[in-house]
Design an enzyme around this catalytic site. Structure first.
Site, PDB file in Angstrom:
ATOM      1  N   SER A 149       0.839  -1.199   0.000  1.00 18.64           N
ATOM      2  CA  SER A 149       0.000   0.000   0.000  1.00 18.64           C
ATOM      3  C   SER A 149       0.881   1.259   0.000  1.00 18.64           C
ATOM      4  CB  SER A 149      -0.947  -0.061   1.198  1.00 18.64           C
ATOM      5  OG  SER A 149      -1.962   0.900   1.079  1.00 18.64           O
ATOM      6  N   ASP A 225     -10.041  -5.587  -3.217  1.00 18.61           N
ATOM      7  CA  ASP A 225      -9.429  -4.544  -2.390  1.00 18.61           C
ATOM      8  C   ASP A 225     -10.315  -3.300  -2.449  1.00 18.61           C
ATOM      9  OD1 ASP A 225      -7.820  -2.380  -1.510  1.00 18.61           O
ATOM     10  OD2 ASP A 225      -5.995  -3.465  -2.067  1.00 18.61           O
ATOM     11  N   HIS A 258      -7.302  -5.996   0.918  1.00 18.57           N
ATOM     12  CA  HIS A 258      -6.124  -5.160   1.207  1.00 18.57           C
ATOM     13  C   HIS A 258      -5.399  -5.603   2.479  1.00 18.57           C
ATOM     14  CE1 HIS A 258      -3.974  -1.512   0.087  1.00 18.57           C
ATOM     15  NE2 HIS A 258      -3.986  -1.069   1.323  1.00 18.57           N
TER      16      HIS A 258
END
Lengths: 278, 278
Positions: A149, A225, A258
């Site tokens: 991320s 995600d 995620h």
């Protein structure tokens, strides 16, 4: 420079350390994690892992399950914190989780009040690396970089700016084009100011457009995600790599989100991919 | 009975669920984790994992790295919470972490005020199992049990009392003789009262002395575990198994401590061991 061992836990055939040190770059005490396999014959290939928003050095260390494969491959894995910490370090005025503490975005801030402490680019690229090479069995000539991320953004941008210093780069669900997403616009706007020209060296797609190159990139991205469309924008990285003729293996993973359950599912692939190149 | 899905995360080739339900046994809302591999052909072999002091359903789920091997083997892994929770559930009056919330010790309390909610034995052995068999692809005829520390104590005592219902039992750093260690004496004394005769069905060594039998037991114990001598006492389990002629594979692991880094290092061995027996 000196480091203090905060904890040492045997894990698979190696030791998971957490160290602390006074960072002259950041002006505060910092912690970082280092997994060191047994029986290394001298300085070893090393993967530098950069974590995402809200994380410390602990999240990846406890949840990704990287130690098993790192032990097998004889790879050191470093995992720093994601921002400066402590008294005197300013945080998001509203206490938001996407800026300030836990959200350093791997930039060198130029704007007050952030520029006093938020120098995570220099910390990761220089101070932490020098410390690790000096104190741990880290081979400075064989370092790869990866992250998740915000940390995937960090890995891509650091490797693109210094391909001679990172022999391999991969990412999990990276923020590919921070200039175009809310997280990135907030962070880069505050840390670097309104002039978007200054943002380009902290945007993987802009770096590619401006001529930065790496030999190849591996990216995993979960298709479930929740941040995919608004924040991560892997299609922009795909386009930028295509235009720059940089080979990108972008693996779209059905069902994955995620979380660290996603990272854990594919960390073995990434570590093996780095090991082949280090 | 009905369960609500609190979260579902894809992990390796399967899904890590967290469910909640109203427990009639415990008189409160409870959460439990369940990892369910893809492509099961009907009810599957299942390992019931019991966690240690202070844990919820999350610790094992996030830190042990069990999903990779469970997915490969086609095993469902259930991980309940370690005590009743919520308003009206009494806690240790001093807020200690070794009793009360997060420390149910897998007993049915008989003493006030604990007996109103602290019935973790019946919850795990009956309510949770029935719920899992009814709602998830759990084969009631192929259930093994394992756990860590207080949960290792739970696994050993539950299996010894009901060997016909658990086809395999293993433990990580279990509390082997709670009648003789401070954690156990505090918990059993409060939950069950001062009469030590009532403690024996919650003490693995006493159960073995009193005639309980299982076909075999696998235990891993770290030799750098700070609780080893005072709280865990594996040598008492070794003696009791020897006297009872129960085969015990007690693996003393040099360097390992009491953490989930230890559990993660050997969970693969345990899951494969259970799979062979389920």
């Amino acid at each position: 420079m000196s480091i203090i061992t905060e904890s040492a836990n045997r894990c698979f055939s190696g030791t998971q350390y957490v160290y602390s040190h006074d960072s002259s770059t950041l002006g505060c005490r910092m912690r970082f994690a280092a997994y060191v396999p047994d029986r290394l014959e001298g300085p070893a290939p090393t993967v530098l892992w950069l974590s995402g928003l809200t994380c410390t050095e602990e999240n990846f260390t406890a949840k990704a399950g990287a130690q098993r494969v790192a032990s097998e491959l004889g790879i050191v894995v470093l995992a720093p914190d994601t921002s400066p910490r402590g008294e005197g370090v300013p945080d998001d005025p509203d206490g938001a989780w996407d800026f300030g503490l836990g959200a350093g975005f791997y930039v060198d801030a130029t704007e007050a009040p952030w520029s006093g402490h938020y120098l995570m680019r220099t910390y990761v690229e220089q101070e932490l690396r020098q410390l690790a090479v000096a104190e741990l069995p880290v081979d400075d000539a064989r370092v790869g970089i990866s992250g998740h991320s915000m940390g995937g953004h960090g890995a891509l941008t650091i490797a693109l700016r210094s391909p001679e210093r990172f022999r391999s780069v991969s990412a999990f669900a990276p923020i590919c084009a921070p200039s175009f997403c809310p997280w990135g616009q907030k962070a880069l706007g505050h840390y670097l100011g309104a002039d978007r020209a200054a943002w380009r060296e902290y945007d993987a797609c802009a770096l590619l457009e401006d001529g930065a190159r790496v030999p190849e990139i591996l990216v995993d991205q979960g298709l479930e995600d929740g941040f995919l469309g608004e924040q991560l924008m892997p299609e922009r990285l795909e386009d930028a790599c295509k235009a720059a003729r940089v080979p990108l293996e972008l693996r779209r993973q059905p069902g994955h989100d995620h979380s660290y359950f996603f990272v854990a599912s594919f960390i073995e692939d990434h570590l093996r991919w780095h090991a082949e190149r280090l």
